[in-house]
Motif scaffolding. Structure first.
Motif, PDB file in Angstrom:
ATOM      1  N   GLU A   1      -5.050  -3.790  -2.484  1.00  0.00           N
ATOM      2  CA  GLU A   1      -3.989  -2.914  -1.984  1.00  0.00           C
ATOM      3  C   GLU A   1      -4.401  -2.214  -0.700  1.00  0.00           C
ATOM      4  O   GLU A   1      -3.613  -2.070   0.225  1.00  0.00           O
ATOM      5  CB  GLU A   1      -3.648  -1.873  -3.055  1.00  0.00           C
ATOM      6  CG  GLU A   1      -2.509  -0.943  -2.658  1.00  0.00           C
ATOM      7  CD  GLU A   1      -2.185   0.053  -3.752  1.00  0.00           C
ATOM      8  OE1 GLU A   1      -1.960   1.240  -3.425  1.00  0.00           O
ATOM      9  OE2 GLU A   1      -2.159  -0.346  -4.929  1.00  0.00           O
TER      10      GLU A   1
ATOM     11  N   GLU B   1      -4.326  -4.752   2.183  1.00  0.00           N
ATOM     12  CA  GLU B   1      -2.943  -5.010   2.594  1.00  0.00           C
ATOM     13  C   GLU B   1      -2.383  -3.852   3.401  1.00  0.00           C
ATOM     14  O   GLU B   1      -1.595  -4.062   4.336  1.00  0.00           O
ATOM     15  CB  GLU B   1      -2.075  -5.256   1.351  1.00  0.00           C
ATOM     16  CG  GLU B   1      -2.387  -6.563   0.630  1.00  0.00           C
ATOM     17  CD  GLU B   1      -1.600  -6.706  -0.656  1.00  0.00           C
ATOM     18  OE1 GLU B   1      -0.889  -5.741  -1.043  1.00  0.00           O
ATOM     19  OE2 GLU B   1      -1.685  -7.766  -1.300  1.00  0.00           O
ATOM     20  N   ARG B   2      -2.797  -2.660   3.078  1.00  0.00           N
ATOM     21  CA  ARG B   2      -2.286  -1.469   3.771  1.00  0.00           C
ATOM     22  C   ARG B   2      -2.894  -1.314   5.161  1.00  0.00           C
ATOM     23  O   ARG B   2      -2.198  -0.923   6.103  1.00  0.00           O
ATOM     24  CB  ARG B   2      -2.628  -0.230   2.904  1.00  0.00           C
ATOM     25  CG  ARG B   2      -2.377   1.117   3.573  1.00  0.00           C
ATOM     26  CD  ARG B   2      -0.923   1.458   3.591  1.00  0.00           C
ATOM     27  NE  ARG B   2      -0.726   2.797   4.124  1.00  0.00           N
ATOM     28  CZ  ARG B   2      -0.547   3.088   5.403  1.00  0.00           C
ATOM     29  NH1 ARG B   2      -0.573   2.113   6.303  1.00  0.00           N
ATOM     30  NH2 ARG B   2      -0.349   4.331   5.795  1.00  0.00           N
TER      31      ARG B   2
ATOM     32  N   ALA C   1       4.605  -4.042   4.777  1.00  0.00           N
ATOM     33  CA  ALA C   1       4.484  -3.448   3.441  1.00  0.00           C
ATOM     34  C   ALA C   1       5.544  -3.998   2.499  1.00  0.00           C
ATOM     35  O   ALA C   1       5.261  -4.280   1.321  1.00  0.00           O
ATOM     36  CB  ALA C   1       4.595  -1.927   3.536  1.00  0.00           C
ATOM     37  N   ALA C   2       6.770  -4.164   3.007  1.00  0.00           N
ATOM     38  CA  ALA C   2       7.847  -4.701   2.178  1.00  0.00           C
ATOM     39  C   ALA C   2       7.555  -6.148   1.777  1.00  0.00           C
ATOM     40  O   ALA C   2       7.851  -6.562   0.644  1.00  0.00           O
ATOM     41  CB  ALA C   2       9.174  -4.627   2.939  1.00  0.00           C
TER      42      ALA C   2
ATOM     43  N   LYS D   1       4.977  -6.128  -0.964  1.00  0.00           N
ATOM     44  CA  LYS D   1       5.586  -5.618  -2.192  1.00  0.00           C
ATOM     45  C   LYS D   1       6.445  -6.686  -2.851  1.00  0.00           C
ATOM     46  O   LYS D   1       6.388  -6.884  -4.075  1.00  0.00           O
ATOM     47  CB  LYS D   1       6.433  -4.382  -1.868  1.00  0.00           C
ATOM     48  CG  LYS D   1       7.018  -3.700  -3.094  1.00  0.00           C
ATOM     49  CD  LYS D   1       7.761  -2.434  -2.707  1.00  0.00           C
ATOM     50  CE  LYS D   1       8.333  -1.723  -3.928  1.00  0.00           C
ATOM     51  NZ  LYS D   1       9.064  -0.486  -3.541  1.00  0.00           N
TER      52      LYS D   1
ATOM     53  N   ARG E   1       4.175  -9.280  -4.456  1.00  0.00           N
ATOM     54  CA  ARG E   1       3.637  -8.845  -5.742  1.00  0.00           C
ATOM     55  C   ARG E   1       4.693  -8.921  -6.832  1.00  0.00           C
ATOM     56  O   ARG E   1       4.413  -9.321  -7.967  1.00  0.00           O
ATOM     57  CB  ARG E   1       3.104  -7.412  -5.624  1.00  0.00           C
ATOM     58  CG  ARG E   1       1.802  -7.295  -4.847  1.00  0.00           C
ATOM     59  CD  ARG E   1       1.169  -5.925  -5.050  1.00  0.00           C
ATOM     60  NE  ARG E   1       2.000  -4.866  -4.516  1.00  0.00           N
ATOM     61  CZ  ARG E   1       1.927  -4.412  -3.264  1.00  0.00           C
ATOM     62  NH1 ARG E   1       1.057  -4.933  -2.424  1.00  0.00           N
ATOM     63  NH2 ARG E   1       2.707  -3.424  -2.858  1.00  0.00           N
ATOM     64  N   ARG E   2       5.930  -8.531  -6.499  1.00  0.00           N
ATOM     65  CA  ARG E   2       7.020  -8.571  -7.478  1.00  0.00           C
ATOM     66  C   ARG E   2       7.294 -10.012  -7.906  1.00  0.00           C
ATOM     67  O   ARG E   2       7.518 -10.301  -9.089  1.00  0.00           O
ATOM     68  CB  ARG E   2       8.277  -7.936  -6.880  1.00  0.00           C
ATOM     69  CG  ARG E   2       9.391  -7.762  -7.911  1.00  0.00           C
ATOM     70  CD  ARG E   2      10.652  -7.208  -7.277  1.00  0.00           C
ATOM     71  NE  ARG E   2      10.433  -5.894  -6.686  1.00  0.00           N
ATOM     72  CZ  ARG E   2      10.545  -5.632  -5.387  1.00  0.00           C
ATOM     73  NH1 ARG E   2      10.849  -6.611  -4.543  1.00  0.00           N
ATOM     74  NH2 ARG E   2      10.329  -4.420  -4.931  1.00  0.00           N
TER      75      ARG E   2
END
Length: 333
Positions: free
Chosen positions: A66, A69-70, A317-318, A321, A324-325
């Motif tokens: 995480e 990725e950030r 970031a989207a 996300k 991951r979803r």
């Protein structure tokens, strides 16, 4: 982790302080205390990482993933822009070597061939070498039982700082990772531990702590106190504790502008120097006086960061996300 607006405001102030510092420096002025925004960032980072880890209980791999990725994609893009500009001759004073480029992308502290400083192609990226090292160490202690994490973290960071003070190493890697700056992450983590244990000072001390820390920063800025981690780390910790005390009392109001600036602080930090360089060069061509050039530099650096926050940071970031979803859905199926 519930959004703490006081933390967001601190991030905004720290980022803007660095912007003003670089704008002043490039226009022949001085605002050295603005660079202390980095010290505030480090303390806040230690706090956030500790609180996130203790409340979410991620695995070490998930935590590190995480953080990568950030931090990494946006930094790599900004570094690539700088490398491309250097190769194109847009930065006449920049000297590039293969290792300088490799070390910059790989978060390896090294000596810049341009001026001998210990920083990457994107100069302000030197702080990310500390951040990434902290993330790796923090991920490592997540393998331990919760009760042992902070003592081990304190032991490791304390040993590194003591080693640096004792040996005064010359090499960029050892000099970086044994710097007293490492203690600032530990201070933030300690404050995070106290916050989660509900052992913060009384709310009535919040405002006095904030005022005292600001006064301390002012004394550093005017040269009455030494500039360095020995002074700035305690002041940054005091400022964070003061803000958290006020937050705990419910006295921090949600204000959209500073909250947004806090959200965009990473983009502002990464991209502001490029915009400042453009303004400085244009001001020289147009013959603008120093003060208007300085003001325009601040505005341009901040706006550039906000644009990159919207056009790069948020979409990246989207994307992560959504990825991951999607994986969760696949595993569930």
């Amino acid at each position: 982790m519930t959004k703490l607006y006081g933390i967001q405001y601190l991030r905004a102030v720290a980022a803007l302080g660095v912007v003003v510092f670089h704008a002043a420096e490039r226009n022949g002025g001085h605002f050295v205390i603005g660079a202390a925004g980095v010290d505030v960032f480090f303390v806040v980072s230690g706090f956030i990482m500790w609180v996130l880890a203790e409340t979410r209980q991620p695995s070490p791999v998930a935590f590190l993933k995480e953080r990568v990725e950030r931090i990494v994609p946006l930094y790599w893009i900004a570094t690539a822009v700088m490398v491309a500009g250097g190769l194109a001759g847009l930065f006449p004073n920049m000297k590039l070597t293969a290792f300088h480029i490799f070390g910059s992308f790989g978060f390896i502290p090294h000596v810049s061939p341009s001026d001998g400083g210990t920083w990457p192609v994107l100069v302000q990226g030197w702080t990310l070498n500390y951040e990434m090292f902290f993330y790796v160490l923090f991920a490592a202690v997540l393998f331990l039982p919760a009760a042992r994490r902070f003592p081990v973290l304190a032991l490791v960071f304390g040993a590194l700082v003591c080693l640096g003070l004792a040996l005064q190493p010359d090499g960029p890697v050892l000099r970086t990772y044994t710097s007293p700056l490492m203690a600032e992450f530990l201070i933030g983590a300690a404050i995070g531990k106290l916050w989660l244990a509900h052992r913060m000072p009384p709310a009535a001390l919040g405002a006095p702590l904030i005022v005292a820390s600001i006064a301390g920063f002012a004394l550093v800025g005017f040269g009455h106190l030494p500039y360095g981690p020995a002074t700035l780390a305690p002041l940054s910790g005091m400022l964070l504790v003061g803000v958290l005390c006020v937050e705990k009392a419910g006295r921090v109001r949600h204000m959209r502008a500073p909250t947004y600036l806090g959200d965009a602080s990473y983009s502002i930090y990464l991209w502001h120097t490029i915009a400042i360089s453009v303004v400085v060069k244009a001001s020289g061509i147009l013959g603008l006086p120093a003060l208007p050039a300085f003001i325009l530099s601040i505005i341009a650096g901040t706006i550039a960061g906000l644009f990159c926050h919207e056009l790069l940071e948020k979409p990246i970031a989207a994307w992560f996300k959504a990825r991951r979803r999607h994986r969760k859905v696949q595993y569930a199926a």
